[in-house]
Design a protein around this motif. Structure first.
Motif, short mmCIF file in Angstrom:
data_model
loop_
_atom_site.label_atom_id
_atom_site.label_comp_id
_atom_site.label_asym_id
_atom_site.label_seq_id
_atom_site.Cartn_x
_atom_site.Cartn_y
_atom_site.Cartn_z
N LEU A 56 0.77 -1.36 0.09
CA LEU A 56 -0.17 -0.08 0.01
C LEU A 56 0.81 1.27 0.16
O LEU A 56 0.53 2.38 -0.55
CB LEU A 56 -0.94 0.10 1.24
N GLY A 57 1.99 1.15 0.62
CA GLY A 57 2.84 2.46 0.84
C GLY A 57 3.48 2.45 -0.80
O GLY A 57 3.51 3.82 -1.01
N LEU A 58 3.56 1.60 -1.70
CA LEU A 58 4.13 1.74 -2.92
C LEU A 58 3.05 2.28 -3.65
O LEU A 58 3.34 3.39 -4.58
CB LEU A 58 4.42 0.35 -3.49
N LEU A 59 1.90 2.01 -3.52
CA LEU A 59 0.54 2.81 -4.03
C LEU A 59 0.72 4.21 -3.86
O LEU A 59 0.17 5.12 -4.61
CB LEU A 59 -0.39 1.83 -3.81
N ASN A 60 0.77 4.35 -2.49
CA ASN A 60 0.65 5.69 -2.05
C ASN A 60 1.79 6.57 -2.57
O ASN A 60 1.51 7.84 -3.02
CB ASN A 60 0.85 5.72 -0.60
N ASP A 61 3.12 6.26 -2.53
CA ASP A 61 4.06 6.91 -3.27
C ASP A 61 3.86 7.22 -4.96
O ASP A 61 4.12 8.16 -5.27
CB ASP A 61 5.44 6.03 -3.54
N ALA A 62 3.23 6.20 -5.47
CA ALA A 62 2.84 6.14 -6.93
C ALA A 62 1.73 7.51 -7.00
O ALA A 62 1.78 8.10 -7.88
CB ALA A 62 2.11 4.98 -7.51
N VAL A 63 0.81 7.69 -6.20
CA VAL A 63 -0.21 8.66 -6.40
C VAL A 63 0.45 10.05 -5.85
O VAL A 63 0.12 11.16 -6.22
CB VAL A 63 -1.17 8.38 -5.28
N SER A 64 1.33 10.07 -4.85
CA SER A 64 2.02 11.26 -4.25
C SER A 64 3.01 11.93 -5.22
O SER A 64 3.39 13.00 -5.01
CB SER A 64 2.29 11.19 -2.75
N THR A 65 3.77 10.98 -5.76
CA THR A 65 5.04 11.45 -6.68
C THR A 65 4.65 12.56 -7.50
O THR A 65 5.57 13.60 -7.45
CB THR A 65 5.53 10.39 -7.23
N PRO A 66 3.61 12.56 -8.28
CA PRO A 66 3.51 13.72 -9.09
C PRO A 66 3.15 14.84 -8.21
O PRO A 66 3.55 16.11 -8.87
CB PRO A 66 2.16 13.39 -9.96
N ARG A 67 2.65 15.01 -7.39
CA ARG A 67 2.28 16.24 -6.47
C ARG A 67 3.47 16.76 -6.20
O ARG A 67 3.63 17.97 -6.09
CB ARG A 67 1.41 16.02 -5.34
N LEU A 68 4.42 15.83 -5.65
CA LEU A 68 5.82 16.37 -5.06
C LEU A 68 6.75 16.93 -6.20
O LEU A 68 7.22 17.99 -5.97
CB LEU A 68 6.51 15.15 -4.17
N LEU A 69 6.75 16.47 -7.33
CA LEU A 69 7.36 16.90 -8.55
C LEU A 69 6.95 18.20 -8.86
O LEU A 69 7.79 19.08 -9.36
CB LEU A 69 7.43 15.92 -9.63
N ALA A 70 5.71 18.49 -8.81
CA ALA A 70 5.08 19.84 -9.12
C ALA A 70 5.27 20.81 -8.04
O ALA A 70 5.76 21.78 -8.64
CB ALA A 70 3.36 19.62 -9.34
N ARG A 71 5.66 20.31 -6.84
CA ARG A 71 5.87 21.43 -5.82
C ARG A 71 7.23 21.77 -6.08
O ARG A 71 7.65 22.93 -5.81
CB ARG A 71 6.01 20.61 -4.55
N VAL A 72 8.20 20.95 -6.48
CA VAL A 72 9.57 21.24 -7.06
C VAL A 72 9.97 21.70 -8.39
O VAL A 72 10.94 21.80 -8.58
CB VAL A 72 10.79 20.24 -6.06
N GLY A 73 8.71 21.81 -8.99
CA GLY A 73 8.79 22.45 -10.57
C GLY A 73 9.57 21.24 -11.49
O GLY A 73 9.93 21.85 -12.35
N LEU A 74 9.17 20.19 -11.31
CA LEU A 74 9.79 19.24 -12.06
C LEU A 74 8.80 18.06 -12.78
O LEU A 74 9.05 17.30 -13.31
CB LEU A 74 10.65 18.26 -11.20
N ASP A 75 7.46 18.60 -12.56
CA ASP A 75 6.48 17.74 -12.99
C ASP A 75 6.25 17.87 -14.67
O ASP A 75 5.82 16.72 -15.34
CB ASP A 75 4.89 18.20 -12.45
#
Length: 502
Positions: free
Chosen positions: A446-465
């Motif tokens: 479930l943690g891997l799935l959560n990372d898959a969902v949260s990664t795009p948001r984190l990349l957007a936050r640092v300008g890499l999306d």
């Protein structure tokens, strides 16, 4: 002395123990200590002494393992031997049975007045110096509200062989009055000079010098016995979580992400402990403290998330930008941890654990005094049922529901780890191992799935999306489908696992 000081009653019919000292330990910087000395909070003319304390143990550290310390302290030509038993010092407030007597030299005196000779048996012959603590001590007697408080400021160092560690700490000992005044005075000092809640006593500092330098502090079992009450169990569990957080807070470093990870684990475990024990702890401060813990964990979340992404990157432009963002995130986290809000939270939690309204609410008296073992079994049943039910048809769940399942699984795992010491038959221990194994597997998937969902948001936050070079960090539809299938299989395996507490 105010009877609210110290931990809640731990065992029905518990025996009388030796007289206890109650003190609150705080950690200022050297600069803050100088500011305090020059402030108008303290009377003039403190007593000043130089202290040399030798701590003793066997080569196998038998005393430490049994929860005792033995020291001889010399000051002004007079030597006092002190034996202390471990006490609930996990939340900054220390209450320990102790035995003192004068001695003629630096050789320990073991007789019937202390439990050590019986404890060590023939091994007492191998007692020797383990480390020393050398400090300049300044002592003030302070009248504050309804209390008389002794404030002791120690500055010096801990020495173990050729290793040395600086020491600067404040101890507030309640001589007369209420524990409320003790915390009130600590808050007043913190307004004048920044303070952190202290967790390590001098003996612990010395023993840490004897071992390898810690990168991080992982979860340790909570000392629960079969006859412990639910209130005492919660006090110990929450105190252990608070201790783990503070010890990791001091180790947080962007060059090594393990300490920030373990600090967040400690905060999650503490919030889970609140939820698990809501039936006994839900007073006027409960929701506020739990939300403050959520805030603090979230403030550390970006640093942890970037650590996870960087671990997946090879050298290159994307990694360099993530490294820059991580440096900023760690700087932000350090600022938050040093803030008045975070410092106040630690004191608020420590005080609430020892004198909060939850300890005296009439509506929860029966639940507080219930055997923790019975409470634990009911709580584990409840959380297990929740995880099994929410995870049915996991393949068809949406991301938000799977995230809720992940949080439920974490709460169940933490509850299992908290309460495991209460279920120690051979069969229970065997079942516990299998139960935790399948639950951890479910949590990982479930943690891997959560990372898959949260990664795009984190990349957007640092300008890499929108950076093509970061595309490999985004989970594809096919990869996510495989993850969901693996999580469903893990849930099925968990659902078939027998309970260890029944």
């Amino acid at each position: 002395m105010d009877q609210s000081a110290g931990a809640p009653p731990g065992r029905i019919g518990r025996p009388v123990v030796p007289a206890q000292e109650v003190e609150l330990k705080l950690e200022p910087t050297l600069e803050a200590a100088d500011m305090l000395i020059g402030s108008d909070l303290l009377p003039t003319g403190p007593a000043v002494a130089r202290l040399r304390s030798i701590y003793f143990d066997t080569p196998g550290q038998d005393l430490r393992k049994a929860g005792f310390t033995l020291r001889i302290r010399e000051s002004g030509g007079r030597r006092i031997q002190t034996v202390k038993a471990a006490g609930p010092g996990a939340a900054g407030l220390f209450a320990r049975p102790e035995w003192e007597q004068p001695v003629e030299d630096d050789r320990p005196l073991l007789d019937v007045t202390t439990p050590l000779k019986a404890l060590l048996g023939d091994n007492y012959k191998y007692l020797g110096p383990a480390f020393e603590v050398l400090v300049e001590r300044r002592t003030w007697m302070v009248s504050w509200e309804d209390a008389t408080i002794e404030l002791v400021l120690d500055r010096g160092e801990v020495v173990a062989g050729d290793r040395r560690s600086p020491l600067c700490e404040i101890e507030l000992e309640l001589k007369r009055g209420s524990t409320a005044a003790l915390f009130s005075f600590a808050r007043r000092i913190d307004i004048a000079v920044p303070l952190r809640l202290g967790l390590l006593n001098k003996a612990e500092r010395g023993y840490r010098l004897l071992g390898p330098a810690a990168r991080a502090v992982k979860t340790e079992p909570v000392a629960l016995t079969p006859d412990v009450t639910t209130a005492a169990a919660f006090h110990r569990i929450a105190g252990a979580c608070l201790r783990q957080f503070r010890l990791n807070e001091a180790l947080i470093d962007p060059r090594d992400g393990e300490a920030v990870h373990q600090a967040r684990v400690a905060l999650r475990r503490l919030r889970s402990a609140f939820t698990i024990h809501k039936a006994i702890a839900n007073d006027g401060q409960f929701d506020r403290l739990r939300e403050e813990l959520r805030w603090l964990a979230a403030e550390l979340g970006t640093a942890r998330g970037l650590d996870v992404l960087i671990a997946r990157c090879d050298a290159g432009g994307v990694r360099e930008r993530l490294e820059q963002a991580r440096q900023q995130a760690y700087g932000d986290a350090t600022t938050v941890l040093a803030s008045a809000r975070a410092r106040a939270l630690m004191l608020d939690l420590s005080e609430w654990l020892v004198r909060g309204d939850w300890l005296t609410q009439q509506s929860a008296t029966e639940a507080r005094e219930q055997r923790a073992r019975d409470f634990a079994a009911s709580a584990l049943d409840r959380f297990r049922k929740k995880v099994r039910k929410r995870g049915r048809d996991l393949v068809d769940l949406d991301d938000a529901t799977r995230h809720e399942l992940r949080k439920d699984a974490k709460k169940l795992r933490y509850a299992a780890e908290f309460f495991a010491p209460l279920f120690q038959t051979r069969r229970q221990m065997r079942r516990y191992g299998r139960f935790l194994e399948t639950l951890e597997k479910l949590q990982d998937e479930l943690g891997l799935l959560n990372d898959a969902v949260s990664t795009p948001r984190l990349l957007a936050r640092v300008g890499l999306d929108r950076d093509p070079g970061a595309a490999f960090l985004i989970t594809t539809i096919e990869e996510k489908a495989a993850m969901i299938e693996a999580a469903a299989e893990a849930h099925d395996a968990f659902a078939d696992t027998k309970r260890f507490w029944r």
